[in-house]
Design an enzyme around this catalytic site. Structure first.
Site, PDB file in Angstrom:
ATOM      1  N   CYS A   1     -46.073   9.292 -52.119  1.00  0.00           N
ATOM      2  CA  CYS A   1     -44.880   9.393 -51.282  1.00  0.00           C
ATOM      3  C   CYS A   1     -43.766   8.530 -51.853  1.00  0.00           C
ATOM      4  O   CYS A   1     -43.942   7.336 -52.085  1.00  0.00           O
ATOM      5  CB  CYS A   1     -45.228   8.945 -49.860  1.00  0.00           C
ATOM      6  SG  CYS A   1     -43.839   8.960 -48.721  1.00  0.00           S
TER       7      CYS A   1
ATOM      8  N   GLU B   1     -41.559  19.702 -58.098  1.00  0.00           N
ATOM      9  CA  GLU B   1     -42.867  19.051 -58.002  1.00  0.00           C
ATOM     10  C   GLU B   1     -43.606  19.463 -56.730  1.00  0.00           C
ATOM     11  O   GLU B   1     -43.011  19.521 -55.645  1.00  0.00           O
ATOM     12  CB  GLU B   1     -42.689  17.527 -57.988  1.00  0.00           C
ATOM     13  CG  GLU B   1     -41.960  16.967 -59.193  1.00  0.00           C
ATOM     14  CD  GLU B   1     -42.865  16.787 -60.398  1.00  0.00           C
ATOM     15  OE1 GLU B   1     -42.342  16.581 -61.497  1.00  0.00           O
ATOM     16  OE2 GLU B   1     -44.090  16.846 -60.236  1.00  0.00           O
TER      17      GLU B   1
ATOM     18  N   CYS C   1     -32.142  14.487 -54.124  1.00  0.00           N
ATOM     19  CA  CYS C   1     -31.942  14.336 -52.685  1.00  0.00           C
ATOM     20  C   CYS C   1     -30.594  13.675 -52.433  1.00  0.00           C
ATOM     21  O   CYS C   1     -30.185  12.768 -53.162  1.00  0.00           O
ATOM     22  CB  CYS C   1     -33.059  13.496 -52.073  1.00  0.00           C
ATOM     23  SG  CYS C   1     -32.972  13.377 -50.261  1.00  0.00           S
TER      24      CYS C   1
ATOM     25  N   CYS D   1     -32.631   7.204 -49.774  1.00  0.00           N
ATOM     26  CA  CYS D   1     -33.408   6.150 -49.116  1.00  0.00           C
ATOM     27  C   CYS D   1     -33.799   5.078 -50.137  1.00  0.00           C
ATOM     28  O   CYS D   1     -34.118   5.386 -51.290  1.00  0.00           O
ATOM     29  CB  CYS D   1     -34.656   6.743 -48.469  1.00  0.00           C
ATOM     30  SG  CYS D   1     -34.292   7.924 -47.147  1.00  0.00           S
TER      31      CYS D   1
ATOM     32  N   GLY E   1     -36.666  15.976 -51.914  1.00  0.00           N
ATOM     33  CA  GLY E   1     -35.570  16.498 -51.116  1.00  0.00           C
ATOM     34  C   GLY E   1     -35.811  16.425 -49.619  1.00  0.00           C
ATOM     35  O   GLY E   1     -36.895  16.068 -49.144  1.00  0.00           O
TER      36      GLY E   1
ATOM     37  N   ASN F   1     -45.654   3.202 -51.987  1.00  0.00           N
ATOM     38  CA  ASN F   1     -46.028   3.444 -53.377  1.00  0.00           C
ATOM     39  C   ASN F   1     -44.969   2.842 -54.288  1.00  0.00           C
ATOM     40  O   ASN F   1     -43.769   2.960 -54.027  1.00  0.00           O
ATOM     41  CB  ASN F   1     -46.147   4.945 -53.651  1.00  0.00           C
ATOM     42  CG  ASN F   1     -47.294   5.573 -52.890  1.00  0.00           C
ATOM     43  OD1 ASN F   1     -48.448   5.205 -53.073  1.00  0.00           O
ATOM     44  ND2 ASN F   1     -46.981   6.513 -52.012  1.00  0.00           N
TER      45      ASN F   1
ATOM     46  N   HIS G   1     -39.139   4.842 -39.790  1.00  0.00           N
ATOM     47  CA  HIS G   1     -39.198   3.661 -40.669  1.00  0.00           C
ATOM     48  C   HIS G   1     -38.635   2.385 -40.051  1.00  0.00           C
ATOM     49  O   HIS G   1     -38.921   1.301 -40.542  1.00  0.00           O
ATOM     50  CB  HIS G   1     -38.536   3.927 -42.014  1.00  0.00           C
ATOM     51  CG  HIS G   1     -39.076   5.125 -42.737  1.00  0.00           C
ATOM     52  ND1 HIS G   1     -40.413   5.470 -42.711  1.00  0.00           N
ATOM     53  CD2 HIS G   1     -38.454   6.074 -43.490  1.00  0.00           C
ATOM     54  CE1 HIS G   1     -40.593   6.571 -43.422  1.00  0.00           C
ATOM     55  NE2 HIS G   1     -39.433   6.960 -43.893  1.00  0.00           N
TER      56      HIS G   1
ATOM     57  N   SER H   1     -39.269  10.984 -40.097  1.00  0.00           N
ATOM     58  CA  SER H   1     -39.354   9.662 -40.719  1.00  0.00           C
ATOM     59  C   SER H   1     -38.404   8.707 -40.003  1.00  0.00           C
ATOM     60  O   SER H   1     -37.185   8.877 -40.063  1.00  0.00           O
ATOM     61  CB  SER H   1     -38.986   9.761 -42.205  1.00  0.00           C
ATOM     62  OG  SER H   1     -39.915  10.579 -42.892  1.00  0.00           O
TER      63      SER H   1
END
Length: 386
Positions: free
Chosen positions: A352, A102, A127, A131, A178, A309, A235, A233
């Site tokens: 995302c 993608e 992946c 997460c 990934g 999202n 978070h 990232s």
């Protein structure tokens, strides 16, 4: 014959799109190709995108016959192109083994003027890191994408951008399916190829590689590609909370990540981007913002706050606007520049954390399960053939 040459030749025919730059030298050493012939093959494969060995110009008859016996060139082809209501695109390529990759294309407009057009490409099928908020991680890990497959995503994204928007691709992000740093060799080789002005992609200074914090590879990227931008990232700046959001955090300590960020900044002179996905009641409280400020300390960094999202299996919710404003205010008061990444492509599951496909025969069931039918299909023909 070296061990690397032996390994390559056990996998005949060799797909010239699939071998690393180191293997490339080993392979053509074995074939006895002259430097100028190697360059012609390289340009044909990565710049001219020939579809087969017969399309490579400038080789002697003996070289062409020798190469034809042991090598092929397989190209990913466009499987689907969907357009979101917000103007972004989701480009799906089918690979030679049936897996799908993608790419998300995002045009950004200001007062009716297209000021930026970026593509986010995938580096793996699935992946490894799982997460909690990410649909890709729920696929599990299937395989790495090759250098050629990475470059083909860029090339086909450029074709779509020119045909659909009549402009050029201005920015490139390794932020799709990934973990790019988990596929460092292929990503690094693709970045090396893209240094050539004739290769696909924008200039290296407009390319960003994202990571969950693989600190050894952050250091490698700084040394190998100092011109490329870095996004990490985080978070959560709380190690336990980060582990709950990102299980890989058990092996990626926040102190080690920060040390790698400092090294990267000293080595490259560039400012890294800290990515922070806001999730309601998880990591969006004022104390979470203050912990992030304390963690970054005097590190020069930009911060991107990302809107969550919807991924139905995750059971998470998006943070409300008042909380976003408060979180942003704390960061800006501490002196950090803050951008907010609003949702693009959510209705076509291109946002995302929403990318989730595996093989072409599974595409229909995956698409229906995740609402892809709400998007507007632009074409099912390869873009370059239209």
């Amino acid at each position: 014959m070296s061990s690397r040459q032996h390994h390559l030749l056990q996998q005949l025919p060799v797909d010239l799109n699939d071998i690393s730059l180191t293997e490339w030298d080993d392979f053509f050493d074995y074939l006895g190709f002259r430097p100028d012939s190697r360059r012609k093959v390289f340009e044909a494969v990565f710049h001219e995108r020939v579809s087969g060995v017969d399309g490579i110009q400038g080789l002697s008859k003996e070289e062409r016959e020798s190469l034809s016996r042991v090598a092929v060139i397989r190209r990913p082809r466009q499987h689907e192109l969907s357009r979101s209501r917000d103007g972004s695109y989701r480009l799906t390529l089918v690979l030679h083994d049936g897996h799908l990759a993608e790419t998300v294309i995002i045009p950004e407009w200001t007062d009716g003027t297209l000021r930026k057009c970026s593509a986010s490409i995938s580096s793996q099928i699935g992946c490894f890191f799982g997460c909690s908020f990410c649909a890709t991680g729920r696929m599990g890990f299937h395989r790495n994408l090759t250098t050629g497959e990475l470059l083909e995503q860029v090339r086909q994204a450029e074709v779509v951008v020119r045909q659909e928007l009549n402009t050029d691709l201005t920015h490139l992000y390794f932020m799709g399916m990934g973990e790019p740093m988990h596929n460092y060799r292929a990503v690094s080789d693709a970045l090396t190829v893209m240094r050539d002005p004739e290769a696909p992609g924008p200039s290296p200074s407009r390319i960003t590689v994202s990571t969950v914090g693989l600190f050894r590879q952050i250091r490698m990227l700084a040394s190998d590609h100092p011109e490329v931008r870095l996004a990490v990232s985080i978070h959560s700046a709380d190690q336990q909370k980060r582990y709950e959001i990102m299980p890989v955090s058990s092996r990626l300590g926040l102190p080690e990540i920060r040390d790698a960020l400092v090294f990267h900044q000293r080595q490259t002179g560039s400012t890294p981007t800290i990515q922070y996905l806001l999730m309601e009641h998880i990591n969006d409280r004022p104390e979470d913002a203050r912990k992030l400020v304390a963690y970054l300390g005097n590190l020069r960094a930009g911060i991107t706050l990302i809107m969550y999202n919807d991924v139905p299996e995750a059971g998470l919710n998006r943070t409300g606007e008042e909380k976003i404003d408060a979180f942003q205010g704390i960061l800006e008061e501490a002196g950090f520049p803050v951008d907010i990444r609003w949702c693009y492509g959510e209705d076509i599951n291109a946002g995302c954390g929403q990318l989730k496909v595996c093989r072409s025969e599974e595409r229909v069931s995956v698409s229906m399960r995740h609402g892809l039918q709400s998007g507007s299909p632009v074409s099912r023909k390869p873009a370059e053939d239209r």
